[in-house]
Design a protein around this motif. Sequence first.
Motif, mmCIF file in Angstrom:
data_model
loop_
_atom_site.group_PDB
_atom_site.id
_atom_site.type_symbol
_atom_site.label_atom_id
_atom_site.label_comp_id
_atom_site.label_asym_id
_atom_site.label_seq_id
_atom_site.Cartn_x
_atom_site.Cartn_y
_atom_site.Cartn_z
ATOM 1 N N TYR A 144 -43.977 16.996 -9.284
ATOM 2 C CA TYR A 144 -43.392 15.951 -8.434
ATOM 3 C C TYR A 144 -42.647 16.588 -7.261
ATOM 4 N N SER A 155 -37.302 4.479 -4.260
ATOM 5 C CA SER A 155 -37.232 4.350 -5.715
ATOM 6 C C SER A 155 -36.912 2.920 -6.147
ATOM 7 N N ASP A 176 -30.690 3.685 -17.198
ATOM 8 C CA ASP A 176 -31.559 2.758 -16.468
ATOM 9 C C ASP A 176 -30.791 2.207 -15.268
ATOM 10 N N MET A 177 -31.339 2.380 -14.070
ATOM 11 C CA MET A 177 -30.608 1.922 -12.876
ATOM 12 C C MET A 177 -30.497 0.395 -12.827
ATOM 13 N N ALA A 233 -31.885 6.787 -9.567
ATOM 14 C CA ALA A 233 -33.311 7.132 -9.675
ATOM 15 C C ALA A 233 -33.531 8.469 -8.977
ATOM 16 N N ALA A 234 -32.699 9.433 -9.354
ATOM 17 C CA ALA A 234 -32.550 10.668 -8.578
ATOM 18 C C ALA A 234 -33.690 11.649 -8.757
ATOM 19 N N GLY A 235 -34.487 11.501 -9.817
ATOM 20 C CA GLY A 235 -35.520 12.511 -10.067
ATOM 21 C C GLY A 235 -34.864 13.877 -10.185
ATOM 22 N N MET A 282 -33.015 7.149 -2.898
ATOM 23 C CA MET A 282 -33.902 7.739 -1.901
ATOM 24 C C MET A 282 -35.372 7.522 -2.258
ATOM 25 N N LEU A 283 -36.181 7.611 -1.222
ATOM 26 C CA LEU A 283 -37.640 7.642 -1.340
ATOM 27 C C LEU A 283 -38.220 6.415 -2.048
ATOM 28 N N ASP A 288 -31.009 9.067 -13.747
ATOM 29 C CA ASP A 288 -32.450 8.787 -13.801
ATOM 30 C C ASP A 288 -32.811 8.374 -15.220
ATOM 31 N N LEU A 289 -33.884 7.599 -15.328
ATOM 32 C CA LEU A 289 -34.338 7.122 -16.639
ATOM 33 C C LEU A 289 -35.139 8.185 -17.391
ATOM 34 N N SER A 290 -35.763 9.063 -16.645
ATOM 35 C CA SER A 290 -36.685 10.023 -17.251
ATOM 36 C C SER A 290 -35.943 11.240 -17.799
ATOM 37 N N TYR A 349 -43.742 11.407 -13.480
ATOM 38 C CA TYR A 349 -42.300 11.661 -13.603
ATOM 39 C C TYR A 349 -41.970 12.505 -14.835
ATOM 40 N N HIS A 385 -42.253 3.257 -17.291
ATOM 41 C CA HIS A 385 -41.794 4.121 -18.368
ATOM 42 C C HIS A 385 -42.229 3.603 -19.726
ATOM 43 N N ARG A 432 -40.319 16.986 2.536
ATOM 44 C CA ARG A 432 -39.108 16.327 3.041
ATOM 45 C C ARG A 432 -38.088 17.324 3.573
HETATM 46 C C1 LIG Z 1 -40.387 8.345 -6.534
HETATM 47 S S1 LIG Z 1 -39.282 9.107 -7.678
HETATM 48 C C2 LIG Z 1 -37.942 9.450 -6.566
HETATM 49 C C3 LIG Z 1 -36.951 10.451 -7.055
HETATM 50 C C4 LIG Z 1 -35.830 10.729 -6.076
HETATM 51 N N1 LIG Z 1 -35.188 9.491 -5.636
HETATM 52 C C5 LIG Z 1 -36.306 11.495 -4.872
HETATM 53 O O1 LIG Z 1 -35.939 11.128 -3.745
HETATM 54 O O2 LIG Z 1 -36.998 12.507 -5.035
HETATM 55 C C6 LIG Z 1 -38.712 7.728 -8.623
HETATM 56 C C7 LIG Z 1 -37.720 8.081 -9.725
HETATM 57 O O3 LIG Z 1 -37.242 6.841 -10.253
HETATM 58 C C8 LIG Z 1 -37.022 7.023 -11.640
HETATM 59 N N2 LIG Z 1 -36.944 5.681 -12.254
HETATM 60 C C9 LIG Z 1 -37.930 4.754 -12.392
HETATM 61 N N3 LIG Z 1 -37.450 3.638 -12.962
HETATM 62 C C10 LIG Z 1 -36.123 3.863 -13.187
HETATM 63 C C11 LIG Z 1 -35.073 3.088 -13.747
HETATM 64 N N4 LIG Z 1 -35.295 1.838 -14.195
HETATM 65 N N5 LIG Z 1 -33.846 3.632 -13.828
HETATM 66 C C12 LIG Z 1 -33.606 4.887 -13.394
HETATM 67 N N6 LIG Z 1 -34.568 5.682 -12.853
HETATM 68 C C13 LIG Z 1 -35.808 5.170 -12.747
HETATM 69 C C14 LIG Z 1 -38.199 7.863 -12.086
HETATM 70 O O4 LIG Z 1 -37.966 8.481 -13.336
HETATM 71 C C15 LIG Z 1 -38.305 8.844 -10.899
HETATM 72 O O5 LIG Z 1 -37.545 10.001 -11.145
#
Ligand SMILES: C[S@@+](CC[C@H](N)C(=O)[O-])C[C@H]1O[C@@H](n2cnc3c(N)ncnc32)[C@H](O)[C@@H]1O
Length: 301
Positions: free
Chosen positions: A25, A129, A110-111, A63-65, A126-127, A84-86, A19, A12, A32
């Motif tokens: 995305y 992250s 921020d997670m 990090a739910a996206g 999930m996935l 989620d951070l984004s 993202y 980020h 899935r």
């Molecule tokens: C591969 S995507 C997965 C999204 C979701 N978990 C899914 O299953 O579709 C990774 C996600 O992690 C988030 N992310 C990355 N670093 C992060 C952080 N430090 N804190 C929170 N979210 C974060 C990104 O913004 C992105 O939405």
Amino acid sequence: MTGAAAGAVGHHCLVPGIYDEPELYEAACAYRDVPGGVDALLRWAGRHRDPGAGPPRSVLELAAGPAEHARELARRGLDATALDLSAAMCARATQLAAAGATRLTVVQADMRDFSLGRTFDLAVTMLNSLCHLLTLDDLLRHLASVARHLDPGSLYIAELAHPADFFAAERRTSSKWSSEVDGGTVSVRWGGGTDVIDPVTQITREHVSVTYHRRGGAVRTVTDVVPNRFWTATELTAAIRLAGGFTVVASYGDFDADTPVAAPDAWRMILVLRRDDVASEVPAPLTATTTPARTSTTPAS
Ligand SMILES: C[S@@+](CC[C@H](N)C(=O)[O-])C[C@H]1O[C@@H](n2cnc3c(N)ncnc32)[C@H](O)[C@@H]1O
């Protein structure tokens, strides 16, 4: 079209990337079976939560996206929060929840270090992250934050890539795929090929390319370079012990069946952590400050 080279500190930075393109995305991840995954999460919650605790009533997806799983859990009656951070992902999760008349709280935070002022019965990531936690300190801060948000006996279920994708002669998942999505086809490349793992940091700079072909119309491509930290099973176990507050109670290699993570056909590494009873085992945050969280609930209460 966007192109981004991620800096050494993480994904980020200020340049846009995959993202920042939640709709693309989502299309890339349309392969899935989210309801099937949620069936498994609830099955495992029933099996591994404290006896007598009953089904979980609240869930935190980290990090739910676009919050596919949190929204499905909310549709099944859970009080769901997505973090989620984004900003773009948070906006998309809010928009999709509103469109589906699904009640969802969305937190931009921020997670690695967050404070929501409440606890949950279940947390999920999930996935893979957790690959965005690039260092041991990041992982420890994350585990301590999650532990502070779970009641004793509650679970944290984390889905990661299977180690065979890094250690075995042949990967168990593909780094290239295509899916039919609304009105077109999406073609994805996510890592693989010439992307090699750094043997010291265990970080791969994964080249990502997502191309959407609208039937009879436009073609759009987003490219990105996404750092991905590979965590081994033994590193995770050690970090969980070091962080305190959790016991690993199960691991699985698939969502469809209760495949052991060591099975030859396992293709995910899913860890089930139970929050210990002893509150004092959870250390204080490693940093003096907690990232401020921006929260919204859809539909508005
Ligand atoms: C591969 S995507 C997965 C999204 C979701 N978990 C899914 O299953 O579709 C990774 C996600 O992690 C988030 N992310 C990355 N670093 C992060 C952080 N430090 N804190 C929170 N979210 C974060 C990104 O913004 C992105 O939405």
